[in-house]
Scaffold this motif. Structure first.
Motif, mmCIF file in Angstrom:
data_model
loop_
_atom_site.group_PDB
_atom_site.id
_atom_site.type_symbol
_atom_site.label_atom_id
_atom_site.label_comp_id
_atom_site.label_asym_id
_atom_site.label_seq_id
_atom_site.Cartn_x
_atom_site.Cartn_y
_atom_site.Cartn_z
ATOM 1 N N ASN A 1 0.575 -1.198 0.407
ATOM 2 C CA ASN A 1 -0.102 -0.377 0.083
ATOM 3 C C ASN A 1 1.076 1.361 -0.062
ATOM 4 O O ASN A 1 2.391 1.103 0.596
ATOM 5 C CB ASN A 1 -1.145 0.208 1.288
ATOM 6 C CG ASN A 1 -2.012 -0.765 0.498
ATOM 7 O OD1 ASN A 1 -2.170 -1.079 0.029
ATOM 8 N ND2 ASN A 1 -2.976 -1.472 1.747
ATOM 9 N N ILE A 2 0.176 2.561 -0.586
ATOM 10 C CA ILE A 2 0.795 4.031 -0.266
ATOM 11 C C ILE A 2 0.225 4.171 1.426
ATOM 12 O O ILE A 2 -1.305 3.898 1.690
ATOM 13 C CB ILE A 2 0.656 4.585 -1.973
ATOM 14 C CG1 ILE A 2 -0.486 5.044 -1.627
ATOM 15 C CG2 ILE A 2 1.352 3.743 -3.167
ATOM 16 C CD1 ILE A 2 -0.992 6.151 -2.677
ATOM 17 N N GLN B 1 -6.895 -0.856 -3.267
ATOM 18 C CA GLN B 1 -6.979 0.681 -3.333
ATOM 19 C C GLN B 1 -6.720 1.289 -4.704
ATOM 20 O O GLN B 1 -6.061 0.598 -5.431
ATOM 21 C CB GLN B 1 -5.682 0.876 -2.554
ATOM 22 C CG GLN B 1 -5.787 0.911 -0.722
ATOM 23 C CD GLN B 1 -4.328 1.106 -0.022
ATOM 24 O OE1 GLN B 1 -3.590 1.597 -0.406
ATOM 25 N NE2 GLN B 1 -4.923 1.783 1.423
ATOM 26 N N SER B 2 -7.552 2.195 -4.784
ATOM 27 C CA SER B 2 -6.990 2.793 -6.366
ATOM 28 C C SER B 2 -5.589 2.765 -6.904
ATOM 29 O O SER B 2 -5.936 2.742 -8.620
ATOM 30 C CB SER B 2 -7.986 3.883 -6.047
ATOM 31 O OG SER B 2 -9.062 4.030 -6.221
ATOM 32 N N ALA B 3 -4.714 2.863 -5.943
ATOM 33 C CA ALA B 3 -3.401 3.870 -6.701
ATOM 34 C C ALA B 3 -3.077 1.726 -7.426
ATOM 35 O O ALA B 3 -2.141 2.033 -7.459
ATOM 36 C CB ALA B 3 -2.853 3.780 -5.339
ATOM 37 N N LYS C 1 -4.526 -0.508 -8.805
ATOM 38 C CA LYS C 1 -5.402 -0.433 -9.807
ATOM 39 C C LYS C 1 -4.534 0.572 -10.743
ATOM 40 O O LYS C 1 -4.172 -0.375 -11.867
ATOM 41 C CB LYS C 1 -7.004 0.212 -9.405
ATOM 42 C CG LYS C 1 -7.481 -0.988 -8.758
ATOM 43 C CD LYS C 1 -8.866 -0.385 -8.833
ATOM 44 C CE LYS C 1 -9.992 -0.526 -7.347
ATOM 45 N NZ LYS C 1 -11.224 -0.070 -7.010
ATOM 46 N N LEU C 2 -4.765 1.008 -10.329
ATOM 47 C CA LEU C 2 -3.385 2.617 -11.203
ATOM 48 C C LEU C 2 -1.862 1.886 -11.523
ATOM 49 O O LEU C 2 -2.019 1.828 -12.379
ATOM 50 C CB LEU C 2 -3.525 3.670 -10.618
ATOM 51 C CG LEU C 2 -4.362 4.867 -10.651
ATOM 52 C CD1 LEU C 2 -4.032 5.782 -10.169
ATOM 53 C CD2 LEU C 2 -5.086 5.208 -12.502
ATOM 54 N N GLN C 3 -1.410 1.504 -10.879
ATOM 55 C CA GLN C 3 -0.438 0.803 -10.701
ATOM 56 C C GLN C 3 -0.428 -0.350 -11.819
ATOM 57 O O GLN C 3 0.634 -0.736 -12.562
ATOM 58 C CB GLN C 3 0.418 0.809 -9.909
ATOM 59 C CG GLN C 3 2.381 0.558 -9.699
ATOM 60 C CD GLN C 3 3.299 0.492 -8.155
ATOM 61 O OE1 GLN C 3 1.989 0.213 -7.243
ATOM 62 N NE2 GLN C 3 4.686 0.036 -8.911
#
Lengths: 463, 463
Positions: B28-29, B130-132, B134-136
């Motif tokens: 996670n970020i 977490q959307s981050a 999904k983006l990565q």
């Protein structure tokens, strides 16, 4: 929440400044911690709050300037939701209170945007900082999220408007600062030898929560004040240490306070601490005296840097010509960051819009390369209605000393031999919040104790 | 952190169960609140913690099964970072402690994955919540994020492994439950007429923080216990109310506790409260007695539902044949949710992997449509090593009564006239945590007081 006309007026002003296209406002979602339904406390996007006032997750609002429409998109609760969250006022009802009469299901947003795009109308949006909104924008606009380009006219219009605080916003900010002040006094009463930093954090957080205020940012409460954004809270306070506390409350409406104090764990500062504290305090006093419309905040920053250098020369840590030292950025050995930032609905107000737009001008753009200046979030000329922090500090960072020494930096301005004796000193920061007035400035909130005598006298009652 | 060999062994087992391809673990970020650098407290992804142990933001790990490599991707701190966060142990050093010798800059990950994809190797990944991430993932795999397809073999292997708790994990969970127990006792001592719900929340949170425990989930502390996930905390406690507290701590390693108690604001329950409390307690006792390997949790859920129906018939709120009532889902007027869920590194353990994979089997898939059963997160047969919650409740939801009455639902099983008299009753839930043992089950943590007498006697000392 402010009055209905407040939000209507704000939107009307905005429309005048972005006279065509669709203005899209992405509300925030409830962000997952470790799975979708275990979520962090919800915080609405500040620009959404400013124009639409609703602190409700998963909304998108738009102003269709061309067609003179204002719509909030969101899904009303179902009977199933009700079991989990209880009866909720409908979005429509809430929207009425901010003067928006059109509320539509989220499912209709994509089509609305698609039609606008096909008709070659401009869809303006702001920089997305939450990944969920990058995803949603990318889907709405059918653009790869790496290719999303926020609208400069929209950003400029929002930044211009939000920068000048309304009187009712000042009242809210003063409320936030007042609670922040009480948080600091509590910490000064509570902190004792042997107590853990995290215990002070918990007490401060509980105090704010009981005033219905979340914290505006993760508080820094540390005996290692030299670490600028220290989030380690596991140390025990011990006699001889200083406690740096950088903490602020946020009001229910979302306005922030942001104060820093540094005080001794013992009843009194030792002589080194006292000397450096006075230097930081002098820098704050001098910087404050410069706050008035027309003065650039960069010049205030550099002025404070010079006062710090003068003081540090006085105790033998620096040497040489003060002006030259600051031009050579030698003060960044001690003061590595910016003097302050705008404050409002965000503790770093509108940082999401981009510092170049918010804190600088096209004529005097931000210095993004120079150590020190690249961390100065506000550089441009001050205007009446700006709210900002002033927060000088002296931070002795052993690794930075070693790094600069090894690179033979600042040899004309730093007395490395003397500085070595301060390796374990830590850091001191003092921070207050100000409003720029037509004739100068005004301290926001109560005048939280700050002089050496006042701090020592206060502490002496509780140590 | 567990021993180096713990993490090595876990990864070795996993490799045996997913015998080819690359297994990708997205850490996670730090998630932004209202701008990029104002972030929520960091929480590492639980599967990342399970196999790689490092609670550090912005890491990605992989196991290249084909090439027998284990790599952690992440960027080491620079001198600039150091000013803000202080000296940090390097990622390489941390990785060594979990037995990973290869650490590479994040920038090299994309190329690694690209090469694997071009060589037609399978890149396995888990569902991103977490959307981050999904983006990565979308960027790494050059796939639209809507088209991301998590790997079923990877999910199954992780779920199988994490479902069976190691002894050392049980120790951690018992630690979490022990702190949770103390949180509940504190709330029971503290809660008084006139106090706000949020004050109890603050006190409980501060208590856990001082034990170095964050909360495992947003606590529910409410006089409106009928709202299952109530996050409103602004009510004042008043005599005659019950307080429902559903709160659990998380250990520093990430293991959760999850307990619920309901107690009167006055020293004693009134007669209605006492009657319903005993019904819920009977359901918990009966459900607990069913916990053993081989029994399906769905059958335990339905067994508890029958005990609730029997009790509710006893006080005139329900009528008719108990078996038929449960078959007709009439109990969901009072008990709208599931009886419990797996618990471990997540309070709803592995909910991010998908309930079908974690709580059900292909042969007996999850019922995703029926009100009540669709909220049952665990249905399959219990196995030794499972850790789970049992949490029956009776919730009187006025809006649900009106809804069902209007739709003429459950007319054979609900005494609506009697039920109307309970409209304002609220809700009661009782929840304990259990380990499934080879022969039955074991209560986890200390035995937090639960009988009417014990609760009343405890409260009487403090009211």
């Amino acid at each position: 929440m402010f009055s209905t006309t407040t939000y209507q007026n704000r939107r009307n002003t905005l429309r005048e400044n972005v006279p065509s296209g669709i203005l899209l406002f992405m509300g925030n979602i409830e962000n997952p911690i470790n799975f979708e339904h275990n979520t962090y406390p919800f915080r609405q996007d500040s620009t959404f709050l400013y124009y639409f006032g609703l602190s409700v997750p998963s909304l998108v609002a738009l102003i269709d300037v061309d067609e003179n429409r204002e719509i909030i998109f969101g899904n009303e609760a179902t009977i199933d939701d009700l079991v989990w969250t209880g009866p909720q006022e409908s979005i429509s009802k809430k929207a009425e209170r901010v003067g928006v009469r059109e509320v539509r299901p989220m499912g209709e947003l994509a089509n609305y945007i698609k039609q606008a795009v096909t008709s070659d109308r401009t869809v303006h949006y702001l920089p997305a900082y939450q990944s969920a909104n990058k995803l949603q924008l990318s889907e709405l606009l059918q653009v790869n999220y790496n290719a999303l380009t926020a609208s400069a006219p929209f950003i400029r219009a929002v930044a211009a408007q939000r920068s000048i605080k309304e009187d009712q916003e000042i009242v809210e900010i003063e409320r936030a600062v007042a609670v922040s002040t009480e948080m600091h006094l509590l910490a000064m009463r509570l902190a004792k030898q042997g107590m853990k930093e995290s215990e002070v954090v918990s007490a401060v957080q509980a105090f704010a929560a009981n005033k219905d205020c979340p914290l505006a940012y993760p508080p820094i409460i540390t005996i290692h004040g030299q670490i600028l954004h220290n989030q380690v809270r596991s140390n025990a306070l011990k006699s001889g240490d200083m406690v740096l506390i950088d903490a602020g409350a946020e009001t229910a409406m979302g306005y922030a306070g942001d104060l820093t104090r540094t005080f001794p764990v013992s009843a009194a500062f030792d002589s080194r601490q006292r000397a450096v504290y006075q230097i930081v305090l002098d820098a704050l006093t001098a910087a404050r005296a410069e706050l008035r419309p027309g003065t650039s905040f960069k010049s205030v920053h550099l002025h404070a840097a010079k006062v710090l250098v003068e003081g540090l020369k006085g105790i033998g840590l620096m040497k040489g010509d003060t002006e030259e030292a600051v031009r050579a950025h030698a003060h960044t050995m001690f003061f590595q960051c910016g003097l302050g930032h705008l404050m409002g609905l965000d503790v770093h107000d509108m940082e999401d819009l981009g510092e170049q737009y918010v804190g600088y001008t096209d004529e005097e753009p931000k210095d993004t390369l120079t150590f020190g200046l690249k961390s100065l979030r506000l550089g441009k000329a001050l205007e009446p209605g700006f709210v900002l922090t002033v927060e000088p500090g002296v931070y002795i960072i052993p690794e930075l000393i070693d790094h600069c020494k090894a690179n033979k930096q600042y040899l004309d301005f730093i007395n490395y031999d003397e500085l070595e004796k301060f390796r374990d000193f830590g850091g001191i920061r003092l921070e207050d919040n100000f409003l720029i007035t037509p004739n100068g400035h005004q301290l926001l909130g109560p005048d939280l104790i700050k002089s050496i005598d006042d701090v020592e006298n206060y502490r002496a009652q509780y140590v």
